[in-house]
Design an enzyme around this catalytic site. Structure first.
Site, PDB file in Angstrom:
ATOM      1  N   TYR A  33       2.870   6.497  -2.364  1.00 22.27           N
ATOM      2  CA  TYR A  33       1.677   6.931  -1.643  1.00 22.27           C
ATOM      3  C   TYR A  33       2.016   7.360  -0.228  1.00 22.27           C
ATOM      4  O   TYR A  33       3.125   7.120   0.250  1.00 22.27           O
ATOM      5  CB  TYR A  33       0.623   5.824  -1.630  1.00 22.27           C
ATOM      6  CG  TYR A  33       0.902   4.676  -0.668  1.00 22.27           C
ATOM      7  CD1 TYR A  33       1.907   3.755  -0.923  1.00 22.27           C
ATOM      8  CD2 TYR A  33       0.168   4.533   0.503  1.00 22.27           C
ATOM      9  CE1 TYR A  33       2.160   2.713  -0.037  1.00 22.27           C
ATOM     10  CE2 TYR A  33       0.417   3.484   1.392  1.00 22.27           C
ATOM     11  CZ  TYR A  33       1.404   2.582   1.117  1.00 22.27           C
ATOM     12  OH  TYR A  33       1.657   1.565   1.993  1.00 22.27           O
ATOM     13  N   ARG A  52       8.201  12.827   3.432  1.00 17.23           N
ATOM     14  CA  ARG A  52       8.497  11.465   2.956  1.00 17.23           C
ATOM     15  C   ARG A  52       7.972  11.267   1.531  1.00 17.23           C
ATOM     16  O   ARG A  52       8.615  10.588   0.715  1.00 17.23           O
ATOM     17  CB  ARG A  52       7.912  10.416   3.897  1.00 17.23           C
ATOM     18  CG  ARG A  52       8.398   9.013   3.548  1.00 17.23           C
ATOM     19  CD  ARG A  52       7.960   7.981   4.561  1.00 17.23           C
ATOM     20  NE  ARG A  52       6.510   7.927   4.667  1.00 17.23           N
ATOM     21  CZ  ARG A  52       5.854   7.292   5.643  1.00 17.23           C
ATOM     22  NH1 ARG A  52       6.517   6.655   6.596  1.00 17.23           N
ATOM     23  NH2 ARG A  52       4.539   7.286   5.671  1.00 17.23           N
ATOM     24  N   ARG A 101       1.038   0.517 -23.184  1.00 11.29           N
ATOM     25  CA  ARG A 101       1.796  -0.176 -22.132  1.00 11.29           C
ATOM     26  C   ARG A 101       3.213  -0.413 -22.642  1.00 11.29           C
ATOM     27  O   ARG A 101       3.400  -1.034 -23.689  1.00 11.29           O
ATOM     28  CB  ARG A 101       1.151  -1.512 -21.783  1.00 11.29           C
ATOM     29  CG  ARG A 101       1.967  -2.306 -20.757  1.00 11.29           C
ATOM     30  CD  ARG A 101       1.346  -3.665 -20.481  1.00 11.29           C
ATOM     31  NE  ARG A 101       2.132  -4.405 -19.502  1.00 11.29           N
ATOM     32  CZ  ARG A 101       3.180  -5.185 -19.779  1.00 11.29           C
ATOM     33  NH1 ARG A 101       3.564  -5.358 -21.034  1.00 11.29           N
ATOM     34  NH2 ARG A 101       3.836  -5.805 -18.822  1.00 11.29           N
ATOM     35  N   LYS A 150       8.143   4.564  -0.282  1.00  9.84           N
ATOM     36  CA  LYS A 150       6.780   4.087   0.009  1.00  9.84           C
ATOM     37  C   LYS A 150       6.012   3.853  -1.296  1.00  9.84           C
ATOM     38  O   LYS A 150       5.195   4.680  -1.705  1.00  9.84           O
ATOM     39  CB  LYS A 150       6.055   5.086   0.919  1.00  9.84           C
ATOM     40  CG  LYS A 150       4.832   4.515   1.619  1.00  9.84           C
ATOM     41  CD  LYS A 150       4.432   5.387   2.786  1.00  9.84           C
ATOM     42  CE  LYS A 150       3.115   4.982   3.403  1.00  9.84           C
ATOM     43  NZ  LYS A 150       3.046   3.618   3.913  1.00  9.84           N
ATOM     44  N   GLU A 182      10.162  -5.379   9.706  1.00 12.25           N
ATOM     45  CA  GLU A 182       9.021  -4.561  10.152  1.00 12.25           C
ATOM     46  C   GLU A 182       7.738  -5.342   9.962  1.00 12.25           C
ATOM     47  O   GLU A 182       7.752  -6.486   9.487  1.00 12.25           O
ATOM     48  CB  GLU A 182       8.974  -3.225   9.400  1.00 12.25           C
ATOM     49  CG  GLU A 182       8.929  -3.366   7.900  1.00 12.25           C
ATOM     50  CD  GLU A 182       9.081  -2.039   7.148  1.00 12.25           C
ATOM     51  OE1 GLU A 182       8.728  -0.978   7.684  1.00 12.25           O
ATOM     52  OE2 GLU A 182       9.537  -2.094   5.995  1.00 12.25           O
ATOM     53  N   LEU A 206      10.751   1.008   6.054  1.00  8.11           N
ATOM     54  CA  LEU A 206      10.197   2.343   5.832  1.00  8.11           C
ATOM     55  C   LEU A 206      10.477   3.204   7.066  1.00  8.11           C
ATOM     56  O   LEU A 206      10.307   2.738   8.200  1.00  8.11           O
ATOM     57  CB  LEU A 206       8.685   2.247   5.597  1.00  8.11           C
ATOM     58  CG  LEU A 206       8.048   3.579   5.199  1.00  8.11           C
ATOM     59  CD1 LEU A 206       8.413   3.932   3.753  1.00  8.11           C
ATOM     60  CD2 LEU A 206       6.543   3.531   5.358  1.00  8.11           C
TER      61      LEU A 206
HETATM   62  N1  PDD Z   1       1.746   1.957   6.278  1.00  7.21           N
HETATM   63  N2  PDD Z   1       6.354   0.192   7.523  1.00  7.21           N
HETATM   64  C1  PDD Z   1       5.558  -0.082   6.475  1.00  7.21           C
HETATM   65  C2  PDD Z   1       5.963  -1.178   5.553  1.00  7.21           C
HETATM   66  C3  PDD Z   1       4.376   0.659   6.259  1.00  7.21           C
HETATM   67  O1  PDD Z   1       3.597   0.376   5.209  1.00  7.21           O
HETATM   68  C4  PDD Z   1       4.020   1.685   7.167  1.00  7.21           C
HETATM   69  C5  PDD Z   1       2.794   2.519   6.999  1.00  7.21           C
HETATM   70  C6  PDD Z   1       4.877   1.929   8.267  1.00  7.21           C
HETATM   71  C7  PDD Z   1       4.592   3.004   9.280  1.00  7.21           C
HETATM   72  O2  PDD Z   1       4.753   4.280   8.724  1.00  7.21           O
HETATM   73  P1  PDD Z   1       3.921   5.520   9.271  1.00  7.21           P
HETATM   74  O3  PDD Z   1       4.165   5.597  10.755  1.00  7.21           O
HETATM   75  O4  PDD Z   1       4.495   6.670   8.572  1.00  7.21           O
HETATM   76  O5  PDD Z   1       2.485   5.257   8.957  1.00  7.21           O
HETATM   77  C8  PDD Z   1       6.035   1.175   8.398  1.00  7.21           C
HETATM   78  C9  PDD Z   1       0.537   2.715   6.034  1.00  7.21           C
HETATM   79  C10 PDD Z   1      -0.192   3.071   7.294  1.00  7.21           C
HETATM   80  C11 PDD Z   1      -0.311   1.975   5.031  1.00  7.21           C
HETATM   81  O6  PDD Z   1       0.266   1.430   4.116  1.00  7.21           O
HETATM   82  O7  PDD Z   1      -1.537   1.961   5.161  1.00  7.21           O
END
Ligand code: PDD
Length: 276
Positions: A33, A52, A101, A150, A182, A206
């Protein structure tokens, strides 16, 4: 107000939008996503999010549901159909819904699933939370080894945030081998010895699109940056801490495991980066 959402080629009122119970995204988290923020009705950093998404799809041999231009058009249409001014567009691609499944995916005769929806976030730019800052609690990082992809495997990060909430914090910072990886859904940063520090990229975090933008802004403003990991103790003793993501931009962290960071209030570097 009921939203208009996109599901597998159709635009529908959210109450009428359905995905199959056999969708592999639902059964196996076999999906990736992106979340793109929207300011003044415009997509922010879309090229980065699209790139990405392509990397995530390629890393998992997930078929692409549409070309780049079509994906951009769908994002714009989601914004337009919902008259979205401030908020985000969520876009998910799954390995589709086979007839049964089975751990094994039958093959490309199963078309990928595609869902887009919008979410309003009034005050996103203004950042009421950014003025006060947030508290984080640390938890062990128990996620899988390819966090650079992601995926929708968000059980642990969302559970981590609930654990943090239960401890009176706003979010979780995940820690592996004594080093901060993170946040539950954001990249973690500190300001130490006058330098901006964030973990370098690899399979363990990420590659945030906001992170890349902040690094670019910091370079343009001639602020010193170091890409290296840091410990919880170093963060607690830092001048400032903050997180970055599409839905928070630059958000100051003022407490870590109950200990104030710096003065215990948002600091000048986070404020400046947020402005930039
Ligand atoms: N999440 N690290 C993780 C684990 C994340 O899920 C996200 C983003 C980021 C930051 O990435 P970006 O700057 O590209 O948004 C870092 C999104 C916002 C979410 O899952 O809602």
């Amino acid at each position: 107000m009921s939203r208009i959402v996109h599901v597998n080629g159709e635009w529908l009122p959210e109450a009428e939008a359905k995905v199959s119970v056999f969708d592999r995204g639902f059964l196996m988290a076999d999906a990736v996503y992106e979340v793109t923020s929207v300011l003044d009705g415009r997509l922010v950093d879309f090229a980065g999010h699209l790139a990405r998404l392509r990397r995530s799809l390629a890393a998992l041999d997930l078929p692409s549901p549409a070309g780049d231009d079509a994906l951009l058009a769908l994002h714009r249409e989601a914004v337009a159909r919902n008259a979205l001014d401030e908020g985000m567009v969520y876009c998910q691609v799954t390995r589709g819904a086979p007839a049964e499944r089975d751990f094994l995916w039958p093959g490309p005769e199963v078309p990928p699933g595609l869902v887009l929806f919008t979410q309003e976030k009034p005050g996103l730019a203004l950042g009421a939370q950014a003025r006060a800052g947030i508290a984080v609690a640390t938890v062990p990082d128990l996620r899988w080894g390819r966090r650079d992809i992601k995926t929708v495997q968000l059980l642990y990060p969302s559970w981590a945030k609930m654990i943090a909430k239960g401890q009176g914090a706003d979010d979780a910072w995940m820690v592996e081998e004594g080093l901060v990886t993170e946040g539950s859904s954001n990249n973690a940063w500190i300001v130490a010895g006058g330098r901006i520090v964030t973990r370098g990229l690899g399979e363990d975090i990420l590659a945030g699109i906001t992170r890349a933008t902040v690094l670019r802004c910091a370079a343009e403003a001639q602020l010193a940056v170091e890409e290296r990991p840091f410990t919880v103790e170093e963060a607690q003793g830092a001048e400032e801490a903050f997180v970055t993501s599409a839905t928070t931009f630059v958000l100051p962290v003022v407490r870590i495991d109950g200990r104030p960071v710096g003065s215990g209030a948002p600091g000048p570097v986070a404020r400046r980066l947020r402005e930039l």
